[in-house]
Design an enzyme around this catalytic site. Structure first.
Site, short mmCIF file in Angstrom:
data_model
loop_
_atom_site.label_atom_id
_atom_site.label_comp_id
_atom_site.label_asym_id
_atom_site.label_seq_id
_atom_site.Cartn_x
_atom_site.Cartn_y
_atom_site.Cartn_z
N SER A 266 -6.82 2.51 7.39
CA SER A 266 -6.62 1.26 6.66
C SER A 266 -5.74 0.34 7.49
O SER A 266 -4.98 0.79 8.34
CB SER A 266 -5.95 1.53 5.31
OG SER A 266 -5.61 0.32 4.68
N HIS A 267 -5.82 -0.93 7.19
CA HIS A 267 -4.92 -1.90 7.82
C HIS A 267 -3.48 -1.76 7.31
O HIS A 267 -2.56 -2.32 7.88
CB HIS A 267 -5.41 -3.32 7.56
CG HIS A 267 -6.60 -3.68 8.39
ND1 HIS A 267 -7.84 -3.12 8.22
CD2 HIS A 267 -6.71 -4.53 9.43
CE1 HIS A 267 -8.68 -3.63 9.10
NE2 HIS A 267 -8.02 -4.49 9.85
N SER A 268 -3.31 -1.02 6.23
CA SER A 268 -2.01 -0.83 5.61
C SER A 268 -1.64 0.65 5.60
O SER A 268 -2.40 1.48 5.09
CB SER A 268 -2.06 -1.35 4.16
OG SER A 268 -0.97 -0.86 3.41
N ASP B 282 -11.34 0.97 6.02
CA ASP B 282 -11.34 -0.03 4.96
C ASP B 282 -12.08 -1.30 5.35
O ASP B 282 -13.07 -1.64 4.73
CB ASP B 282 -9.92 -0.32 4.45
CG ASP B 282 -8.96 -0.90 5.49
OD1 ASP B 282 -9.34 -1.05 6.67
OD2 ASP B 282 -7.81 -1.19 5.11
N SER C 264 -12.19 -4.71 11.31
CA SER C 264 -11.62 -4.34 12.60
C SER C 264 -11.25 -2.86 12.67
O SER C 264 -11.18 -2.29 13.76
CB SER C 264 -10.42 -5.22 12.96
OG SER C 264 -9.37 -5.02 12.07
#
Length: 136
Positions: free
Chosen positions: A13-15, A74, A77
């Site tokens: 995930s980006h987070s 997610d 990118s």
């Protein structure tokens, strides 16, 4: 699988918080008595939003039990980062697959299926089937 090896699962995930939370949810719903190897790979090395090749590779190595590694992502990118790692060929464990599945529902389906000792193809199929889950 008769050899007792489990498919590992990496959640990109980006987070970092989202990846960790979804990993906790997936492991919890797979059953407390199982030890499905699930690792989050969220955010950047400095704790920011984004994706990190290094964090993804480390997570994949940490869950590799010899039965393959399923990687769920997610957003866009994150997919590109994993595809780049797969193209390099030596950064991820052998038999690592990028799985086309919804992030949360796919992660749960993958973990529950992996907990049964299913092979990588079955884990991938279960995660992908999560696209068909209807809520209304």
């Amino acid at each position: 699988m008769s050899d007792g090896k489990l498919v590992g699962i990496v959640l990109v995930s980006h987070s970092a918080a989202v990846a960790a939370s979804v990993a906790d949810l997936a492991k919890g719903l797979a059953g407390a008595s199982t030890s499905v190897p699930v690792a989050p790979a969220g955010g950047t090395e400095d704790g920011g939003l984004g994706t990190s090749s290094e964090l993804i590779a480390a997570a994949a190595a940490s869950v590799d039990r010899g039965a393959g590694v399923a990687v769920l992502t997610d957003l866009g990118s994150a997919v590109l980062t994993v595809k780049a790692l797969l193209a390099e060929g030596d950064e991820l464990p052998a038999n690592t697959r990028l799985v086309d599945a919804p992030f949360v529902e796919g992660a749960v389906a993958a973990a529950v299926t992996a907990a049964t000792g299913a092979d990588l193809a079955a884990v991938e199929a279960a995660a992908a089937e999560a696209y068909a889950y209807r809520k209304v």
